[in-house]
Design an enzyme around this catalytic site. Structure first.
Site, PDB file in Angstrom:
ATOM      1  N   LYS A   1     -19.710   3.475 -18.256  1.00  0.00           N
ATOM      2  CA  LYS A   1     -19.826   3.600 -16.985  1.00  0.00           C
ATOM      3  C   LYS A   1     -19.330   2.246 -16.445  1.00  0.00           C
ATOM      4  CE  LYS A   1     -19.343   8.151 -16.046  1.00  0.00           C
ATOM      5  NZ  LYS A   1     -18.520   8.611 -14.959  1.00  0.00           N
TER       6      LYS A   1
ATOM      7  N   ASN B   1     -12.892  11.470 -10.743  1.00  0.00           N
ATOM      8  CA  ASN B   1     -14.711  11.966 -11.121  1.00  0.00           C
ATOM      9  C   ASN B   1     -14.555  12.483 -12.502  1.00  0.00           C
ATOM     10  OD1 ASN B   1     -16.485  14.192 -10.806  1.00  0.00           O
ATOM     11  ND2 ASN B   1     -14.780  14.920 -11.004  1.00  0.00           N
TER      12      ASN B   1
ATOM     13  N   ASP C   1      -3.975  14.718 -18.066  1.00  0.00           N
ATOM     14  CA  ASP C   1      -5.231  14.370 -18.926  1.00  0.00           C
ATOM     15  C   ASP C   1      -5.608  12.857 -18.175  1.00  0.00           C
ATOM     16  OD1 ASP C   1      -6.655  13.154 -21.039  1.00  0.00           O
ATOM     17  OD2 ASP C   1      -5.572  14.532 -22.524  1.00  0.00           O
ATOM     18  N   VAL C   2      -6.447  12.463 -18.020  1.00  0.00           N
ATOM     19  CA  VAL C   2      -6.263  11.190 -17.273  1.00  0.00           C
ATOM     20  C   VAL C   2      -5.535   9.844 -18.482  1.00  0.00           C
ATOM     21  CG1 VAL C   2      -8.136  11.735 -15.592  1.00  0.00           C
ATOM     22  CG2 VAL C   2      -8.997  11.009 -17.511  1.00  0.00           C
TER      23      VAL C   2
ATOM     24  N   TYR D   1     -21.179   5.726 -23.430  1.00  0.00           N
ATOM     25  CA  TYR D   1     -20.958   6.320 -22.290  1.00  0.00           C
ATOM     26  C   TYR D   1     -21.171   5.675 -21.013  1.00  0.00           C
ATOM     27  CZ  TYR D   1     -22.154   9.507 -17.836  1.00  0.00           C
ATOM     28  OH  TYR D   1     -21.501   9.997 -16.638  1.00  0.00           O
TER      29      TYR D   1
HETATM   30  P1  NDP Z   1     -17.959  18.452 -15.649  1.00  0.00           P
HETATM   31  O1  NDP Z   1     -18.140  18.078 -17.172  1.00  0.00           O
HETATM   32  O2  NDP Z   1     -18.917  19.625 -14.842  1.00  0.00           O
HETATM   33  O3  NDP Z   1     -16.726  17.868 -15.062  1.00  0.00           O
HETATM   34  C1  NDP Z   1     -16.000  17.604 -16.103  1.00  0.00           C
HETATM   35  C2  NDP Z   1     -14.934  17.149 -14.825  1.00  0.00           C
HETATM   36  O4  NDP Z   1     -14.205  16.614 -15.509  1.00  0.00           O
HETATM   37  C3  NDP Z   1     -14.078  18.259 -15.692  1.00  0.00           C
HETATM   38  O5  NDP Z   1     -13.356  19.277 -14.181  1.00  0.00           O
HETATM   39  C4  NDP Z   1     -13.038  17.885 -15.796  1.00  0.00           C
HETATM   40  O6  NDP Z   1     -12.127  18.728 -16.364  1.00  0.00           O
HETATM   41  C5  NDP Z   1     -12.526  16.622 -16.371  1.00  0.00           C
HETATM   42  N1  NDP Z   1     -12.160  16.166 -17.206  1.00  0.00           N
HETATM   43  C6  NDP Z   1     -12.893  15.598 -18.119  1.00  0.00           C
HETATM   44  N2  NDP Z   1     -12.175  15.160 -19.271  1.00  0.00           N
HETATM   45  C7  NDP Z   1     -10.200  14.593 -19.194  1.00  0.00           C
HETATM   46  C8  NDP Z   1      -9.187  14.279 -19.128  1.00  0.00           C
HETATM   47  N3  NDP Z   1      -9.497  14.249 -19.868  1.00  0.00           N
HETATM   48  N4  NDP Z   1      -8.897  14.634 -18.062  1.00  0.00           N
HETATM   49  C9  NDP Z   1      -8.576  15.273 -16.813  1.00  0.00           C
HETATM   50  N5  NDP Z   1      -9.833  15.250 -16.672  1.00  0.00           N
HETATM   51  C10 NDP Z   1     -10.609  15.761 -17.417  1.00  0.00           C
HETATM   52  O7  NDP Z   1     -19.283  17.003 -15.179  1.00  0.00           O
HETATM   53  P2  NDP Z   1     -19.768  16.584 -13.915  1.00  0.00           P
HETATM   54  O8  NDP Z   1     -19.550  17.401 -13.177  1.00  0.00           O
HETATM   55  O9  NDP Z   1     -20.853  16.740 -14.347  1.00  0.00           O
HETATM   56  O10 NDP Z   1     -18.962  14.731 -13.736  1.00  0.00           O
HETATM   57  C11 NDP Z   1     -18.465  14.519 -12.825  1.00  0.00           C
HETATM   58  C12 NDP Z   1     -18.409  13.015 -12.863  1.00  0.00           C
HETATM   59  O11 NDP Z   1     -19.336  12.585 -12.781  1.00  0.00           O
HETATM   60  C13 NDP Z   1     -18.135  12.382 -14.349  1.00  0.00           C
HETATM   61  O12 NDP Z   1     -17.532  11.375 -14.106  1.00  0.00           O
HETATM   62  C14 NDP Z   1     -19.647  11.990 -15.116  1.00  0.00           C
HETATM   63  O13 NDP Z   1     -19.591  10.955 -15.652  1.00  0.00           O
HETATM   64  C15 NDP Z   1     -20.061  11.189 -13.744  1.00  0.00           C
HETATM   65  N6  NDP Z   1     -21.651  11.696 -13.275  1.00  0.00           N
HETATM   66  C16 NDP Z   1     -22.305  13.077 -13.521  1.00  0.00           C
HETATM   67  C17 NDP Z   1     -23.724  13.646 -13.778  1.00  0.00           C
HETATM   68  C18 NDP Z   1     -24.700  14.517 -14.230  1.00  0.00           C
HETATM   69  O14 NDP Z   1     -25.493  14.476 -14.152  1.00  0.00           O
HETATM   70  N7  NDP Z   1     -24.004  15.444 -14.429  1.00  0.00           N
HETATM   71  C19 NDP Z   1     -24.580  12.071 -13.691  1.00  0.00           C
HETATM   72  C20 NDP Z   1     -23.593  10.915 -13.271  1.00  0.00           C
HETATM   73  C21 NDP Z   1     -22.599  10.525 -13.439  1.00  0.00           C
HETATM   74  P3  NDP Z   1     -11.096  19.663 -17.517  1.00  0.00           P
HETATM   75  O15 NDP Z   1     -11.719  19.863 -18.092  1.00  0.00           O
HETATM   76  O16 NDP Z   1      -9.849  20.876 -16.761  1.00  0.00           O
HETATM   77  O17 NDP Z   1     -10.321  18.352 -17.780  1.00  0.00           O
END
Ligand code: NDP
Length: 253
Positions: free
Chosen positions: A154, A85, A58-59, A150
């Site tokens: 960012k 990410n 958990d980051v 958010y």
């Molecule tokens: P998803 O919701 O598909 O995935 C989010 C990921 O973050 C999951 O793998 C989740 O893993 C992980 N995560 C969330 N909270 C935690 C935590 N507390 N500790 C560890 N891992 C965590 O998101 P996206 O793939 O869309 O987004 C990935 C990145 O890209 C993010 O930083 C997002 O802000 C950024 N982004 C996304 C955009 C979009 O439109 N999709 C646009 C611009 C930026 P798990 O649940 O296993 O913890």
């Protein structure tokens, strides 16, 4: 691109953009540690690849980050490339926000990357080699309504990226941000569902609303973001540091 013998950590590498980055860097030969909270999902992803392990993390939790990076380095050695990410975006009008919401967005999107960088930076400096790539967002470069916390987080990620890049510019370690526009993952799907529920618009209308600022009028694909990350990992990108690479169809320029 050759990433053989490179150890890459990708937070949130099990799904969405993170999964596409995992596939891309693994295909280039890297040993990959994917971190997140959902272990079954991460393990399923890791099983599909060679030289890939899943580690619980958990980051937002300092102890969890420390344990996770210890497990990663025990398995594959010091981290060469860190892809921050993991992130979350909850849309809510400003007047409905409270301190807990604001803190939650800062914790996962800004403090999380900071803690992960802390876990790897000294070893990168000692080796005189490292790549830190923060998946920010176009919300690091411009404002959007209803995602104040958010967007603030960012923007903070980009500030961190630029300041750290300068501080360690001579150490062989680059620090960059990749800034996707709306990308077709759960975050975008949740935003579409939210618009449909809250406004009564159709799904197509919601997608049109999300892509209205993208001159190409489409959602970005996770593989397009991964391609930029792979490029930043290469030796030929050694002079690219402190940058915000927008992958957004021309939305910001
Ligand atoms: P998803 O919701 O598909 O995935 C989010 C990921 O973050 C999951 O793998 C989740 O893993 C992980 N995560 C969330 N909270 C935690 C935590 N507390 N500790 C560890 N891992 C965590 O998101 P996206 O793939 O869309 O987004 C990935 C990145 O890209 C993010 O930083 C997002 O802000 C950024 N982004 C996304 C955009 C979009 O439109 N999709 C646009 C611009 C930026 P798990 O649940 O296993 O913890």
């Amino acid at each position: 691109m050759e990433l053989h013998n490179k150890h890459v950590v990708i937070t949130g590498g099990g799904r969405g953009i993170g999964a596409a980055i995992t596939d891309s860097l693994s295909s280039a030969g890297a040993k990959v540690t994917i971190m997140g909270r959902n272990m079954p999902l991460l393990e399923d992803k890791a099983k599909t690849l060679q030289n890939c392990i899943a580690v619980q993390c958990d980051v937002t939790d300092e102890a969890s980050v420390a344990d996770a990076f210890k497990a990663a380095t025990d398995k594959y050695g010091p981290v060469d490339i860190l892809v921050n990410n993991a992130g979350a975006a909850h849309s809510i009008p400003f007047k409905k926000t409270d301190r807990a919401h604001f803190q939650k967005m800062l914790d996962v999107n800004l403090i999380g990357p900071y803690l992960c960088i802390q876990a790897v930076l000294q070893e990168m400096i000692d080796k005189k080699y490292g790549r830190i790539i923060n998946i920010a967002s176009t919300a690091a470069l411009k404002g959007y309504g209803y995602v104040m916390a958010y967007t603030a987080a960012k923007h903070g990620v980009l500030g961190l990226t630029r300041a750290l890049a300068l501080e360690i510019a001579t150490k062989g370690v680059t620090v960059n941000a990749v800034c996707p526009g709306f990308t077709e993952t759960d975050i975008a799907r949740d935003a579409i569902r939210n618009i449909v529920e809250k406004t009564g618009r159709t799904e197509d209308e919601a997608i049109a609303e999300l892509t209205v600022h993208n001159p190409q009028k489409r959602l970005i694909q996770p593989e397009e973001v991964a391609a930029s990350v792979l490029w930043l990992c290469g030796d030929s990108s050694a002079s690219i540091t402190g940058q915000a690479i927008a992958v957004a169809g021309g939305e910001v320029m």
